[in-house]
Structure formats: structure tokens, C-alpha cells
Design an enzyme around this catalytic site. Structure first.
Site, PDB file in Angstrom:
ATOM      1  N   HIS A 160      54.343 123.851  75.134  1.00 53.41           N
ATOM      2  CA  HIS A 160      55.204 122.757  75.869  1.00 53.41           C
ATOM      3  C   HIS A 160      54.571 121.590  76.058  1.00 53.41           C
ATOM      4  O   HIS A 160      53.903 121.445  76.190  1.00 53.41           O
ATOM      5  CB  HIS A 160      55.242 124.168  77.150  1.00 53.41           C
ATOM      6  CG  HIS A 160      56.028 125.283  76.813  1.00 53.41           C
ATOM      7  ND1 HIS A 160      55.033 125.845  77.603  1.00 53.41           N
ATOM      8  CD2 HIS A 160      57.303 125.683  76.649  1.00 53.41           C
ATOM      9  CE1 HIS A 160      56.595 127.687  77.319  1.00 53.41           C
ATOM     10  NE2 HIS A 160      56.935 126.620  76.518  1.00 53.41           N
ATOM     11  N   CYS A 247      52.362 128.113  84.085  1.00 55.65           N
ATOM     12  CA  CYS A 247      53.659 129.350  83.410  1.00 55.65           C
ATOM     13  C   CYS A 247      53.618 130.439  84.705  1.00 55.65           C
ATOM     14  O   CYS A 247      53.918 131.085  84.618  1.00 55.65           O
ATOM     15  CB  CYS A 247      53.148 129.626  81.741  1.00 55.65           C
ATOM     16  SG  CYS A 247      51.135 130.130  81.848  1.00 55.65           S
TER      17      CYS A 247
HETATM   18  C1  CIR Z   1      54.804 132.374  75.341  1.00 54.21           C
HETATM   19  O1  CIR Z   1      54.635 131.885  73.736  1.00 54.21           O
HETATM   20  O2  CIR Z   1      55.629 132.391  75.216  1.00 54.21           O
HETATM   21  C2  CIR Z   1      54.112 132.942  75.749  1.00 54.21           C
HETATM   22  N1  CIR Z   1      52.891 133.740  75.075  1.00 54.21           N
HETATM   23  C3  CIR Z   1      53.230 132.074  76.274  1.00 54.21           C
HETATM   24  C4  CIR Z   1      53.923 131.103  77.308  1.00 54.21           C
HETATM   25  C5  CIR Z   1      53.020 130.090  78.430  1.00 54.21           C
HETATM   26  N2  CIR Z   1      54.058 129.252  79.357  1.00 54.21           N
HETATM   27  C6  CIR Z   1      53.460 128.331  79.924  1.00 54.21           C
HETATM   28  O3  CIR Z   1      53.359 127.370  79.700  1.00 54.21           O
HETATM   29  N3  CIR Z   1      55.228 127.909  80.583  1.00 54.21           N
END
Ligand code: CIR
Length: 255
Positions: A160, A247
Site C-alpha cells: 500500500h 492498518c
Molecule cells: C492484506 O493483505 O490485506 C492484509 N494481510 C494486510 C493488510 C494491511 N493493511 C494495511 O497496511 N493498511
């Protein structure tokens, strides 16, 4: 008063989405202890923490940042790029409806909150594997009437935009220059991560304190030397799920 919405770690987190990391065993109990400590750091920063119950059938649901963008004027419920994560939004919409008017990113657009960096009235959105042009355009359409500009920023090599850059103080961002070109952010002071710590660009600035992983000591020393107040938290189990500190919460001004 700032509100921080969090969600307890899913019992199914072992089945999380992974894009850039190899799957490793995640110790669920330890992940939950770390997540509670993270919530305590949010409380220390002055937030009222609204902790939602775990959704065991949704492995990535602890990463609430991705399912909404909360502005002062409205909340935008996203349409996550990973299909397995889309049902998470149905659980967040009623919660945010208690705080903001809602708008929704519509099919076929996709947008993950992890791609959205707000610096005042300027919103930057990563063109990542998760957020596409149509999602970005929809965000622009709902945000511009409130005076926000929305600019797409190319990212490469990471999940991201906020894997590559976060705000660490007013007018100051922390960047991994291998993953984005910070010139796209315009007039802002840029600090670089230590090159030995590629994942170190994700910190969460709340109440004048930077909630920051313990796993990046070299970058942390630089941040402290620059005068930032760093509250270090161990999120090692959540990092195995490709998560970081921004997140795991949605932080916004309470009304
Ligand atoms: C994903 O791949 O969507 C989750 N395993 C990790 C998301 C992490 N989100 C973020 O950094 N905003």
C-alpha cells in the site's frame, strides 16, 4: 477527543492475504496480546478506543484501516482490492454510520484505506495492486466538494501507499524511497527510513505521539534524534500478516 476504532484479531488470521511475504505461523494468543497493547498505546495518545469484536470468518478483519476513509465531513466505505476482504465493509458501515454520513466506493472500483494518505486538504492515493483508477476517481468525486484534492501516486514493491510513506509530524513524512517518489507529495519535509529496515515507513501519528513498531530500531533512533515522541509497540505477529501500525485502527475526531 479522538476516536480510534479497532477490531480484535480474527481466530482465522493464519489464512490472511499475503502479497510480498512468505507465510509464517502466527501465534494467535501473542497477536491478541500485542493488539491489546497497541490499543493501550492509542489510549495513551488520548484516543477513546472503540474496540469491536473479532470476526473469525474474516482473516484480515483486524486491519480496519483498509475498509474506510474517515474525513471530518463524511466516511467513505471502501471496496477492498482483495475479494476475501470485501465482506469486512458490511461490518464497518453500521459502526461508522454512528459517527459520519456514509459514502460507498462502488463496483467495479477498488480502494484500500491503506493506500490513502491525508496531509491536510491534500489526499494522496497509492496506485497499488489494491486501489485502481476507478476507485480513486470515486473518492475524488465525493471529497472535492469539501475542498480536498485527490492525487494518485505510483507505488511499487510494497502493498500500500502507507507501506511506503506516513505522516510522522505536522508537515513531515517518513518515506522508503525505493517504493515511492516523495516528489509526488509536493511541499513536505521528507525523512528517509534506514535502508536496512524497508518496512519502517509505517508509523501512526496520534495526539502528538508516533505509535511505531519496536522492530525498526535504526529508523526509530533517527526519528527520536529528530525530536519526535515515539511510543514503540511490538506488533511482530501482525507484521507476519503484512500488517503494520496504521492498518489496525481508524482514528478520527469525535463529534
Ligand atoms: C492484506 O493483505 O490485506 C492484509 N494481510 C494486510 C493488510 C494491511 N493493511 C494495511 O497496511 N493498511
Amino acid at each position: 477527543m479522538q476516536i480510534a476504532i479497532t477490531r480484535a484479531v480474527s481466530a482465522g488470521i493464519a489464512a490472511c492475504e499475503l502479497t510480498h511475504l512468505e507465510r509464517q505461523a502466527i501465534d494467535l494468543d501473542r497477536a491478541r496480546v500485542q493488539h491489546r497493547a497497541y490499543e493501550e498505546a492509542l489510549a495513551r495518545a488520548g484516543c477513546r478506543v472503540e474496540s469491536l469484536p473479532a470476526l473469525d470468518e474474516l482473516p484480515d478483519s483486524v486491519f480496519v484501516e483498509d475498509v474506510a476513509i474517515v474525513l471530518d465531513e463524511l466516511a467513505v466505505i471502501t471496496r477492498p482490492g482483495a475479494e476475501s476482504r470485501r465482506p469486512e465493509t458490511e461490518h464497518m458501515a453500521p459502526v461508522l454510520a454512528g459517527h459520519r454520513r456514509l459514502s460507498f466506493i462502488q463496483e467495479p472500483g477498488t480502494l484500500d484505506g491503506g493506500d490513502v494518505l491525508r496531509l491536510g486538504r491534500r489526499i494522496f492515493v497509492g496506485q497499488s495492486g489494491r486501489s485502481d483508477e476507478r476507485g480513486i476517481e470515486q473518492l475524488r468525486a465525493v471529497a472535492w466538494p469539501y475542498g480536498y484534492t485527490v492525487a494518485a501516486v505510483p507505488v511499487s514493491g510494497c502493498l500500500h501507499l502507507k507501506s511506503a510513506v506516513t505522516k510522522v509530524a505536522p508537515g513531515v513524512v517518513l518515506v522508503n524511497p525505493a517504493w515511492i517518489d516523495a516528489a509526488a507529495l509536493g511541499d513536505v519535509l521528507v525523512l528517509h527510513i534506514d535502508p536496512d529496515e524497508p518496512y519502517a515507513a509505517n508509523g501512526l501519528l496520534v495526539g502528538g505521539r508516533l505509535i511505531y513498531p519496536t522492530s525498526f530500531p535504526k529508523t526509530r533512533r533517527q526519528l527520536e534524534a529528530a525530536g519526535l515522541t515515539v511510543d514503540a509497540v511490538d506488533v511482530s505477529e501482525l507484521q507476519k500478516a503484512e500488517g503494520a501500525v496504521t492498518c489496525c485502527s481508524l482514528v478520527f475526531a469525535g463529534s
